[in-house]
Design a protein around this motif. Structure first.
Motif, short mmCIF file in Angstrom:
data_model
loop_
_atom_site.label_atom_id
_atom_site.label_comp_id
_atom_site.label_asym_id
_atom_site.label_seq_id
_atom_site.Cartn_x
_atom_site.Cartn_y
_atom_site.Cartn_z
N ARG A 2 1.69 12.33 -2.58
CA ARG A 2 2.55 11.62 -3.53
C ARG A 2 3.08 12.43 -4.83
O ARG A 2 2.23 13.31 -5.06
CB ARG A 2 2.25 10.18 -3.94
CG ARG A 2 0.89 10.29 -4.64
CD ARG A 2 0.32 8.95 -5.04
NE ARG A 2 -0.92 9.17 -5.58
CZ ARG A 2 -2.01 8.33 -5.24
NH1 ARG A 2 -2.09 7.62 -4.12
NH2 ARG A 2 -3.14 8.74 -6.02
N GLY A 24 -5.23 -1.59 2.70
CA GLY A 24 -5.44 -0.39 2.30
C GLY A 24 -4.26 0.31 2.39
O GLY A 24 -3.68 1.33 1.42
N THR A 39 -11.62 1.38 -8.33
CA THR A 39 -10.24 1.54 -8.81
C THR A 39 -9.40 1.17 -7.29
O THR A 39 -8.21 0.97 -7.67
CB THR A 39 -9.54 2.66 -9.48
OG1 THR A 39 -10.15 3.84 -8.56
CG2 THR A 39 -10.46 3.14 -10.63
N GLY A 40 -9.88 1.56 -6.10
CA GLY A 40 -9.13 1.03 -4.85
C GLY A 40 -8.68 -0.49 -4.83
O GLY A 40 -7.90 -0.96 -4.41
N ALA A 41 -9.90 -1.03 -5.51
CA ALA A 41 -9.93 -2.49 -5.44
C ALA A 41 -8.67 -3.11 -6.31
O ALA A 41 -8.13 -4.14 -6.28
CB ALA A 41 -11.08 -3.15 -5.85
N GLY A 48 -12.02 6.66 -7.20
CA GLY A 48 -10.67 6.40 -6.88
C GLY A 48 -10.07 7.67 -6.12
O GLY A 48 -10.87 8.28 -5.65
N ARG A 52 -10.55 -5.99 2.07
CA ARG A 52 -11.15 -5.03 2.64
C ARG A 52 -10.77 -4.88 4.23
O ARG A 52 -11.24 -5.19 5.10
CB ARG A 52 -12.57 -5.09 2.87
CG ARG A 52 -13.25 -5.13 1.41
CD ARG A 52 -13.51 -3.85 0.91
NE ARG A 52 -13.82 -4.05 -0.67
CZ ARG A 52 -13.05 -3.17 -1.57
NH1 ARG A 52 -12.87 -2.20 -1.04
NH2 ARG A 52 -13.59 -3.26 -2.73
N ALA A 89 -1.80 -0.90 -0.56
CA ALA A 89 -2.34 -0.26 -1.61
C ALA A 89 -1.75 1.00 -1.75
O ALA A 89 -1.28 1.76 -2.84
CB ALA A 89 -3.81 -0.38 -1.84
N SER A 90 -1.95 1.74 -0.68
CA SER A 90 -1.33 3.37 -0.81
C SER A 90 0.01 3.31 -1.05
O SER A 90 0.59 4.23 -1.79
CB SER A 90 -1.72 3.90 0.60
OG SER A 90 -1.50 5.19 0.61
N ALA A 108 0.88 2.51 -4.42
CA ALA A 108 0.17 3.43 -5.40
C ALA A 108 1.23 4.60 -5.61
O ALA A 108 0.76 5.55 -6.58
CB ALA A 108 -1.08 4.23 -4.84
N ASP A 160 -7.66 9.58 -8.43
CA ASP A 160 -7.06 10.30 -9.53
C ASP A 160 -7.93 10.26 -10.83
O ASP A 160 -7.64 10.31 -11.96
CB ASP A 160 -5.75 10.08 -9.76
CG ASP A 160 -5.71 8.55 -10.52
OD1 ASP A 160 -6.53 7.57 -9.88
OD2 ASP A 160 -4.56 8.18 -10.90
N MET A 161 -9.28 9.78 -10.80
CA MET A 161 -10.31 9.53 -11.77
C MET A 161 -10.48 10.63 -12.34
O MET A 161 -10.33 10.81 -13.97
CB MET A 161 -11.56 8.83 -11.32
CG MET A 161 -11.30 7.39 -10.58
SD MET A 161 -10.73 6.32 -11.76
CE MET A 161 -8.91 6.22 -11.57
N ARG A 190 -2.86 7.62 5.86
CA ARG A 190 -3.27 7.21 4.28
C ARG A 190 -3.74 8.46 3.54
O ARG A 190 -3.00 8.77 2.39
CB ARG A 190 -4.49 6.15 4.27
CG ARG A 190 -4.44 5.54 2.91
CD ARG A 190 -4.45 4.03 3.29
NE ARG A 190 -5.88 3.67 3.76
CZ ARG A 190 -7.01 3.40 2.90
NH1 ARG A 190 -7.02 3.46 1.46
NH2 ARG A 190 -8.50 3.04 3.38
N LYS A 207 -17.34 6.64 -1.06
CA LYS A 207 -17.06 6.73 -2.59
C LYS A 207 -18.06 5.53 -3.16
O LYS A 207 -18.64 5.67 -4.06
CB LYS A 207 -15.75 7.03 -3.24
CG LYS A 207 -15.12 8.17 -2.74
CD LYS A 207 -13.68 8.16 -3.46
CE LYS A 207 -12.74 6.80 -3.03
NZ LYS A 207 -12.33 6.96 -1.58
N PHE A 250 -6.03 -1.29 -6.77
CA PHE A 250 -4.72 -1.25 -6.18
C PHE A 250 -4.58 -2.19 -5.10
O PHE A 250 -3.55 -2.80 -4.90
CB PHE A 250 -4.52 0.32 -5.75
CG PHE A 250 -4.21 1.30 -6.67
CD1 PHE A 250 -2.90 1.50 -6.79
CD2 PHE A 250 -5.17 1.98 -7.33
CE1 PHE A 250 -2.44 2.48 -7.67
CE2 PHE A 250 -4.79 2.78 -8.43
CZ PHE A 250 -3.61 3.06 -8.64
N ARG A 251 -5.67 -2.58 -4.22
CA ARG A 251 -5.61 -3.44 -3.19
C ARG A 251 -5.31 -4.66 -3.53
O ARG A 251 -4.49 -5.44 -2.88
CB ARG A 251 -6.93 -3.37 -2.38
CG ARG A 251 -7.11 -2.20 -1.58
CD ARG A 251 -8.56 -2.09 -1.09
NE ARG A 251 -9.05 -0.94 -0.28
CZ ARG A 251 -8.93 -0.91 0.70
NH1 ARG A 251 -8.67 -1.89 1.60
NH2 ARG A 251 -9.23 0.23 1.67
#
Ligand code: DC
Length: 220
Positions: free
Chosen positions: A186, A95, A35-37, A128, A90, A98-99, A102, A130-131, A179, A17, A39-40
């Motif tokens: 969730r 990760g 957006t992962g960044a 991400g 990274r 973050a998960s 999340a 859920d964008m 993950r 992505k 959460f991370r």
């Protein structure tokens, strides 16, 4: 003034992505939002076991947190409280942290508000989980990239090898599967394609082929 252009790219871990979002953002001359960044970097700041400490703790941890975005395409820079987020986030371990955070409704609500605020300020390619479904339901174009877990583990493995970092294919496959399971199952904003997303199975496509499919989708 016309409203910002929002293009969303969702999909599971390791599907590519970020690579595609950066490239598409460059082609459109707009910033890309990882957006992962978010959460991370938040997970790293809150610490390894934050997600076990309850909603009130996580909510307190979000107080005053400020994300900002500058630049275009690959040169986009996402900052947390004025400090650019770098490669320290990274790792597969971060990760997973973050998960973990999340899954928290408080964290999701806080970061959703921050993501929507950025989307009101400027046009975005936002990537991400859920964008398209939750954060930007009115986005102009929505994509969902997918690939088998084996293929995603293989891509991660090659990436790490190229960077000269230690990599174990079996371990990567297990981490990605764990993950995936948590992100898809969730209760709040699980990973899934939006009803109006273009779904691209990238398993047997080259980077250029995926990019061309995105460009066609944006123009179409
Ligand atoms: O895309 P990534 O691997 O950097 O994301 C790390 C984790 O953050 C991912 O496993 C789940 C969470 N995440 C999320 O729940 N929603 C997003 N929009 C982005 C990431």
């Amino acid at each position: 003034m016309s409203s910002p252009l929002i293009v969303t790219i969702d999909g599971p871990a390791g599907v590519g992505k970020s690579t595609m979002a950066k490239r598409l953002a460059r082609a459109l001359s707009i910033p890309y939002l990882d957006t992962g960044a978010m959460f991370r970097s938040l997970a790293r700041r809150l610490g390894e076991d934050a997600w076990t400490r309850g909603e009130a703790y996580l909510e307190a941890g979000l107080t005053g947190v400020r994300f900002s975005l500058s630049g275009i395409g690959e040169a986009s820079v996402l900052s947390l409280d004025g400090v650019a987020i770098g490669d320290e986030i990274r790792t597969e371990q971060v990760g997973m942290w973050a998960s973990n955070i999340a899954t928290s409704p408080a964290v999701r609500a806080g970061l959703k508000a921050a993501q929507q605020a950025l989307g009101r300020e400027c046009s975005l390619v936002a990537e991400g989980r859920d964008m398209g479904t939750v954060v930007f339901p009115e986005a102009s174009r929505k994509f969902f990239l997918d690939a088998t877990a084996d293929e995603r583990a293989r891509r991660r493995f090659l990436q790490l090898q190229e960077l000269g970092k230690p990599a174990d294919l079996d371990e990567l496959r297990e981490q990605i599967a764990a993950r995936d399971h948590q992100d898809r199952n969730r209760a709040v904003a699980p990973l899934k394609p939006a009803d109006d997303a273009v779904i691209i199975d990238t398993t047997s496509l080259s980077l250029d082929e995926v990019f061309q499919a995105l460009v066609r989708g944006v123009r179409g």
